[in-house]
Design a protein around this motif. Structure first.
Motif, PDB file in Angstrom:
ATOM      1  N   GLY A   8       0.834  -1.195   0.000  1.00 37.64           N
ATOM      2  CA  GLY A   8       0.000   0.000   0.000  1.00 37.64           C
ATOM      3  C   GLY A   8       0.868   1.243   0.000  1.00 37.64           C
ATOM      4  N   ASP A  10       1.065   5.718  -0.320  1.00 36.69           N
ATOM      5  CA  ASP A  10       0.343   6.985  -0.201  1.00 36.69           C
ATOM      6  C   ASP A  10       1.171   8.164  -0.691  1.00 36.69           C
ATOM      7  OD1 ASP A  10       2.251   7.205   1.762  1.00 36.69           O
ATOM      8  OD2 ASP A  10       0.868   7.733   3.378  1.00 36.69           O
ATOM      9  N   HIS A  37      -3.380   1.956  -3.854  1.00 37.87           N
ATOM     10  CA  HIS A  37      -3.546   3.219  -3.124  1.00 37.87           C
ATOM     11  C   HIS A  37      -5.021   3.388  -2.805  1.00 37.87           C
ATOM     12  CE1 HIS A  37      -3.341   7.400  -1.907  1.00 37.87           C
ATOM     13  NE2 HIS A  37      -4.276   7.684  -2.782  1.00 37.87           N
ATOM     14  N   ALA A  38      -5.313   3.631  -1.535  1.00 37.75           N
ATOM     15  CA  ALA A  38      -6.689   3.869  -1.108  1.00 37.75           C
ATOM     16  C   ALA A  38      -6.893   5.369  -0.956  1.00 37.75           C
ATOM     17  CB  ALA A  38      -6.974   3.159   0.214  1.00 37.75           C
ATOM     18  N   ASP A  40      -7.839   8.583   0.398  1.00 38.42           N
ATOM     19  CA  ASP A  40      -8.259   9.050   1.722  1.00 38.42           C
ATOM     20  C   ASP A  40      -8.998  10.372   1.559  1.00 38.42           C
ATOM     21  OD1 ASP A  40      -6.598  10.073   4.779  1.00 38.42           O
ATOM     22  OD2 ASP A  40      -8.501   9.053   4.471  1.00 38.42           O
ATOM     23  N   PRO A  88      -9.081   3.774   3.589  1.00 37.64           N
ATOM     24  CA  PRO A  88      -7.891   2.935   3.705  1.00 37.64           C
ATOM     25  C   PRO A  88      -7.995   1.703   4.602  1.00 37.64           C
ATOM     26  CG  PRO A  88      -7.255   5.224   3.641  1.00 37.64           C
ATOM     27  CD  PRO A  88      -8.766   5.212   3.683  1.00 37.64           C
ATOM     28  N   LEU A 116      -0.759   5.586   6.893  1.00 38.59           N
ATOM     29  CA  LEU A 116      -0.494   4.153   6.742  1.00 38.59           C
ATOM     30  C   LEU A 116      -0.103   3.485   8.053  1.00 38.59           C
ATOM     31  CD1 LEU A 116       1.253   3.675   3.296  1.00 38.59           C
ATOM     32  CD2 LEU A 116      -1.073   3.162   3.957  1.00 38.59           C
TER      33      LEU A 116
END
Length: 293
Positions: A8, A10, A37-38, A40, A88, A116
């Motif tokens: 993951g 960021d 990548h989540a 946010d 995330p 993270l």
């Protein structure tokens, strides 16, 4: 399910180091790598549409940049990317459930908390039963991650508790040590029972007897795994003192530290024990957190 590793990212230096570590590990395991990548981004009608578009464009560009750097690092490595629309913790936990290993960046206690390894990272660890590795960047990461690692590897450390079963933890540690062809140091921190430790007149022979009993318990715990992995050089260390402190102290010259966490089904309370929590925040080496019964 296709076997793969997931990292993951960021955009932070820590997450880029994590992606580089994950790429090295993927090559070591001969597995493909997925970079995710989540976003946010707050879900609100007040957020303009072009705000979401800008965020998505930045995410895609960041994923492309990270992937290109990793392909230069390992030209033959199969890498895929994915932008996740969920928040995330949920997104990363879902990704972890499909991967052999999830790798995230870590800032520890000495730097500003990032998503993270702040509340999101800890929530992700608590939400998945898959192993999660936390990687910290160097103090001055401006020059990017170090060159690709190709053995020999330094020692691997596993923190154990002789009073509890931890088969999943030891299976992961021995398997990783065998794959890296490195020494495995099994560390157990212990103290005298409270009823005895304050007694200054306690005979030294009693202390030695307790220490010998602890050493035997540690050897018994490791014996089946020594037999299963005869090629792994194992060093047993039963150290007097608080387990978290002793384990964190041993991590300064390690390549990887493996710690466990008990699987808890209750949604309330902490899902990461104090020893593992301390190691996560104080170890300069990457930390693998393995869930076990």
């Amino acid at each position: 399910m296709t076997r793969h590793l997931t990292a993951g990212v960021d955009g932070s230096p820590e997450s880029r180091w994590a992606a580089a570590w994950a790429a090295d590990e993927a090559v070591l395991r001969n597995l493909p790598l997925r970079i995710v990548h989540a976003d946010d981004w707050p879900v609100s009608v007040a957020v303009p549409v072009d705000g979401f578009a800008t965020q998505h464009r930045w995410s895609d560009e960041m994923l492309t940049e990270v992937t290109n750097n990793l392909r230069e690092r390992h030209p033959g490595l199969e890498i895929t990317t994915q932008r996740l629309s969920a928040r995330p913790p949920a997104a990363l936990a879902a990704e972890a459930s499909e991967a052999e290993l999830l790798v995230l960046g870590s800032r520890g206690l000495s730097r500003i908390t990032g998503f993270l390894i702040g509340s999101v990272g800890l929530a992700t660890i608590g939400a998945t039963e898959r192993p999660v590795v936390l990687v910290r960047a160097a103090e001055q990461p401006d020059d990017g991650p170090p060159p690709a690692r190709i053995g020999p590897y330094r020692d691997l450390i596993v923190g154990v508790d002789v009073n509890q079963s931890c088969d999943a933890l030891l299976a992961f540690a021995f398997d990783e040590a065998a794959r890296r062809d490195c020494t495995l140091r099994a560390v157990y921190g212990w103290s005298l029972p409270p009823v005895l430790s304050p007694d200054p007149t306690l005979d030294q022979g009693v202390r030695r007897e307790v220490a010998a009993e602890v050493g035997r318990a540690l050897a018994d715990l490791l014996m089946p795994w020594r037999q299963k992995f005869p090629s792994v050089d194992v060093v047993e260390r039963a150290l007097v003192g608080a387990p978290g402190e002793q384990l964190a102290y041993c991590t300064t010259d390690a390549d990887l530290v493996v710690v466990g966490r008990r699987i808890r089904k209750s949604p309330l309370g902490a899902h990461i024990g104090p020893i593992t929590h301390a190691v996560i925040h104080h170890s300069p080496a990457p930390v693998a957190v393995v869930a076990h019964d």
